[in-house]
Structures are given as C-alpha cells and as structure tokens.
Design an enzyme around this catalytic site. Structure first.
Site, mmCIF file in Angstrom:
data_model
loop_
_atom_site.group_PDB
_atom_site.id
_atom_site.type_symbol
_atom_site.label_atom_id
_atom_site.label_comp_id
_atom_site.label_asym_id
_atom_site.label_seq_id
_atom_site.Cartn_x
_atom_site.Cartn_y
_atom_site.Cartn_z
ATOM 1 C CE LYS A 115 -4.150 -1.986 2.063
ATOM 2 N NZ LYS A 115 -5.109 -1.988 3.195
ATOM 3 C CE LYS A 199 -8.133 -9.637 -2.885
ATOM 4 N NZ LYS A 199 -8.142 -9.992 -1.454
ATOM 5 C CE LYS A 202 -13.936 -2.808 0.103
ATOM 6 N NZ LYS A 202 -13.659 -4.224 0.291
#
Length: 337
Positions: A115, A199, A202
């Site tokens: 991240k 993957k 959202k």
C-alpha cells in the site's frame, strides 16, 4: 452437556462498495459456518479510516454492507452482525496490543509495503496504515476467535495476531486463544476484469475492473462485455488465458460446476456468446440479493435494530476479554457503583 461451539470472526472493510469478489470469495463461505460455529461478522469501519474517507459515503457503505450481509444469507439470529466502531473494546484492546507489538514485525507486513508503495511521492503515510494489523489482531483476540476465514493475502495478519497473542500469554499468563487462518478450499478467487493478474478490488480506479453486488443488470452486461480476454478465441481453462480463466471461475463459483464442464459446453463457440452467458449467470445470482438488500435499505430502523443488538452481543463478549487484559497489564479497574 452441550459442547461449546468454536468461534469464527471475519469482517469486510467499507472502503468501497461490495464486489462480486467479496461476495463469492468471502460472504458465501461465511454462510456455511453459521450452524457449526459461533460467528461474529463485523463491518470494519475503523480499518477504513486508515485512508481518508468521505464521511457521508462511509456511513452509507456501512449500511449497504450490512444489508448485503443479511440479503446474502447471514442470519442475524444465528450470527452476531455488528459495526466495529460500535464496540469500543476493539480500540482499547488495540492500544494494549500495540504496546506488545514490535515495529519490526509491523514493517514486514506485505500489505503495508504494497500500500505504501502505491502512494505518490511525498505523500505522508498515516500511523494508522502502519498500525492497523494490530487493530486486526485486537478484532480477533478480544473474541478469542478459533478461526478467521480469510483469503491467502490476509494469512500474514492472522499469523501476526498469533504471535502477539503468544507474546502476551507468555508475559501475563494465558489470556488468548491462538487463532488459525481458515482459508476455504473452494473459496473463489475472483480477479480484476481488466487485469486478471491481480485480485478484483473495490478500490480500483477503473470501474470496469470490478462488478459490484448492487450493480444493475445492464451495468453487469457492459462490464463483462468489456472484460479482457485474448486473441486465442477459444474458451479454455488455462493460465495462458487468464482473462477467460477468471470468467470460468466466476461461473464455477456460482453454479458449483467444474471448469472442464464449462469448457465443454462452449466447444466451438466464441467469446461473445461466452461473455453473454457469464453476465446472465451473475445477474441471476445477484438478483435476489439485490432485491432483499434494497428492501432493507428502505427500512433503516430495522437495520439500526440489527446492528444495535449485534453491538450489544459483541460488546458483552469482547469486554470479558478486555477486562482480563487490563487487569493483567496492571491497569486499575474503574469503580462500579
């Protein structure tokens, strides 16, 4: 005497709307645990704010996720459904566990490194992003969860929770059950529709990369029609054709069939017909979920009743463990009058 059920805990973060990947890879598997285990399923809103959120949108998504939980088959009379921030023990336990965690082990968390690598240069990194695995450990340990249903990408966080629990138990005497990651053997791993090497997420900027559980049929058809395939032109289940393989996995997860059955049924047929079928399979699966979820979202008082009752049950269970933690580390208990 009835044997005490083992405890399962899992959660979804409301940093975005629920995707087909969340639904097939997590929620559908949770449903099967409800009769065998004592289940706690929460909406992890405290985890969502490690990245700045639009407050109004965050509250909206929390209610939508709760509605989708119920509409998908999570029974609030069997499982405890609650909002993480409604149980203060999560935050309190997290601080005690932070004081029993090491910066080195947190800095080695793969998701933290991934991240932060995506952040723009000169962007400050929040301490919450660094520390959130400890909050996740608190989520698990304050219920003395035996099992945590997670994808393989979250296994490292459950292992950290075990390490922290073992350290605490060693320092202060047995307090926590050592949790185990429960990675369902048949859990669907649904990939990005535009980049099947990663993957479905959202948080992706490209809306064609994912399907939302509440997407209307025309949107689902459009996104599937734009899904990446290849120039082979033949429906095969192969790593050399990851886009097609991903669409086959979606069919298999919904229809409970084998990949070779899907391939056989499309022998001699092209991608257009194949994608049309994939879209209709998804629409048929999501239609009753969407109908029930939308009904619940028009009855906010019912949702309030469900999450309030869930918070009471979760708080009762969590506080028993938190009080032990506080006592063992030497915190003076409050006077109760």
């Amino acid at each position: 005497m009835e044997e005490k059920k083992k405890i399962v805990l899992s959660a979804i973060k409301p940093s975005g709307e629920i995707t087909l990947g969340n639904y097939l890879g997590a929620i559908k598997n949770w449903i099967g645990f409800q009769d065998e285990y004592e289940c706690f399923y929460c909406i992890a809103d405290l985890h969502a704010i490690t990245v700045r959120q639009e407050p109004k949108l965050l509250r909206k998504r929390v209610l939508e996720i709760l509605a989708i939980y119920i509409a998908s088959g999570l029974d609030y009379t069997k499982s405890t459904l609650f909002v993480q921030s409604h149980v203060p023990a999560h935050s309190e336990a997290s601080w005690i566990l932070t004081c029993n965690a090491n910066m080195g082990e947190l800095s080695r968390m793969t998701q933290y490194k991934d991240k932060t690598a995506k952040l723009k240069e000169n962007t400050s990194i929040s301490a919450g992003l660094f520390n959130y695995p400890v909050l996740m450990a608190a989520d698990i340990l304050i219920y003395n969860a035996d099992f945590v249903p997670v994808g393989i990408d979250q296994k490292q966080h459950v292992e950290l929770a075990r390490d922290i629990a073992q350290r605490f138990n060693s320092s202060y005497s047995d307090t926590f059950t050592l949790p185990e990651a429960k990675i369902p053997e048949n859990a669907a791993k649904i990939m990005d529709l535009q980049d099947p090497s990663k993957k479905m997420s959202k948080s992706d900027d490209n809306q064609n990369s994912y399907i939302l559980v509440l997407d209307p049929p025309d949107v689902i058809r459009r996104k599937i029609s734009r899904a990446v395939t290849d120039s082979v032109g033949v429906v095969n289940y192969s790593d050399e054709q990851p886009g097609v393989k991903n669409l086959i996995n979606i069919i298999c997860a919904i229809r409970n069939v084998k990949p070779d059955e899907v391939v056989a049924s499309f022998e001699g047929k092209g991608y257009k017909e194949f994608k049309e079928y994939v879209a209709e399979v998804i629409i048929e699966e999501l239609e009753p979920v969407q109908k029930k979820a939308n009904e619940l979202l028009t009855d906010k008082s019912k949702l309030e009743e469900i999450y309030s009752e869930g918070a009471m049950k979760a708080n009762y269970a969590a506080m028993k463990v938190l009080r032990k933690m506080q006592k063992k580390v030497g915190l003076l208990p409050p006077v109760r009058k």
